[in-house]
Scaffold this motif. Sequence first.
Motif, PDB file in Angstrom:
ATOM      1  N   ASN A 293      72.841  71.346  80.592  1.00 60.82           N
ATOM      2  CA  ASN A 293      73.319  70.093  81.182  1.00 60.82           C
ATOM      3  C   ASN A 293      72.310  69.486  82.148  1.00 60.82           C
TER       4      ASN A 293
ATOM      5  N   ALA B 101      70.913  67.717  78.140  1.00 69.19           N
ATOM      6  CA  ALA B 101      72.127  67.106  77.605  1.00 69.19           C
ATOM      7  C   ALA B 101      72.022  65.590  77.605  1.00 69.19           C
ATOM      8  N   ARG B 102      72.573  65.014  76.565  1.00 69.57           N
ATOM      9  CA  ARG B 102      72.712  63.569  76.456  1.00 69.57           C
ATOM     10  C   ARG B 102      74.183  63.275  76.197  1.00 69.57           C
ATOM     11  N   GLU B 103      74.539  62.037  76.384  1.00 64.46           N
ATOM     12  CA  GLU B 103      75.929  61.658  76.149  1.00 64.46           C
ATOM     13  C   GLU B 103      76.196  61.689  74.640  1.00 64.46           C
ATOM     14  N   LEU B 104      77.126  62.542  74.253  1.00 62.66           N
ATOM     15  CA  LEU B 104      77.470  62.719  72.847  1.00 62.66           C
ATOM     16  C   LEU B 104      78.958  62.478  72.651  1.00 62.66           C
ATOM     17  N   PRO B 105      79.347  62.136  71.426  1.00 65.10           N
ATOM     18  CA  PRO B 105      80.787  62.089  71.121  1.00 65.10           C
ATOM     19  C   PRO B 105      81.395  63.482  71.295  1.00 65.10           C
ATOM     20  N   ILE B 106      82.671  63.537  71.536  1.00 67.84           N
ATOM     21  CA  ILE B 106      83.340  64.791  71.901  1.00 67.84           C
ATOM     22  C   ILE B 106      83.199  65.863  70.821  1.00 67.84           C
TER      23      ILE B 106
ATOM     24  N   LYS C 207      80.795  66.288  68.573  1.00 68.42           N
ATOM     25  CA  LYS C 207      79.429  66.799  68.576  1.00 68.42           C
ATOM     26  C   LYS C 207      79.183  67.683  69.793  1.00 68.42           C
ATOM     27  N   LYS C 208      79.767  67.294  70.925  1.00 69.17           N
ATOM     28  CA  LYS C 208      79.627  68.089  72.138  1.00 69.17           C
ATOM     29  C   LYS C 208      80.267  69.465  71.949  1.00 69.17           C
TER      30      LYS C 208
END
Length: 109
Positions: A44, A48-53, A55-56
């Motif tokens: 994190n 980490a990048r902002e991903l859809p839930i 994919k996260k």
Amino acid sequence: MDNQQLQEADLEGYSWLMQATAENPWYGLLAYIAIVILAILVFNLGFARELPILKKVVVYIMLIIGCFVLWLMEFAFGAPIIVVLIISALILAIYRYRLYRHREEKKEG
């Protein structure tokens, strides 16, 4: 008494985690949990990048599975995985803090 000394002599060549787990089996699980938490923290802080839930969720499941390999390296070979993850987390936290401060100064000036 001789049986206990024999066990201590047998464990002498093993890694610290293997010796601790021989004394208390929960130490192995606690070490695995520590590795997972530190790996998530390092991920994190640094990658980490902002991903859809969905994919996260997949990324974190793969991270948890991959941490088993790191735990195995710590357990069987005595590699300092926990220490490396702590140092990585500290360095990335310092970097993120300095980046935050730089952006705040740039915004003010």
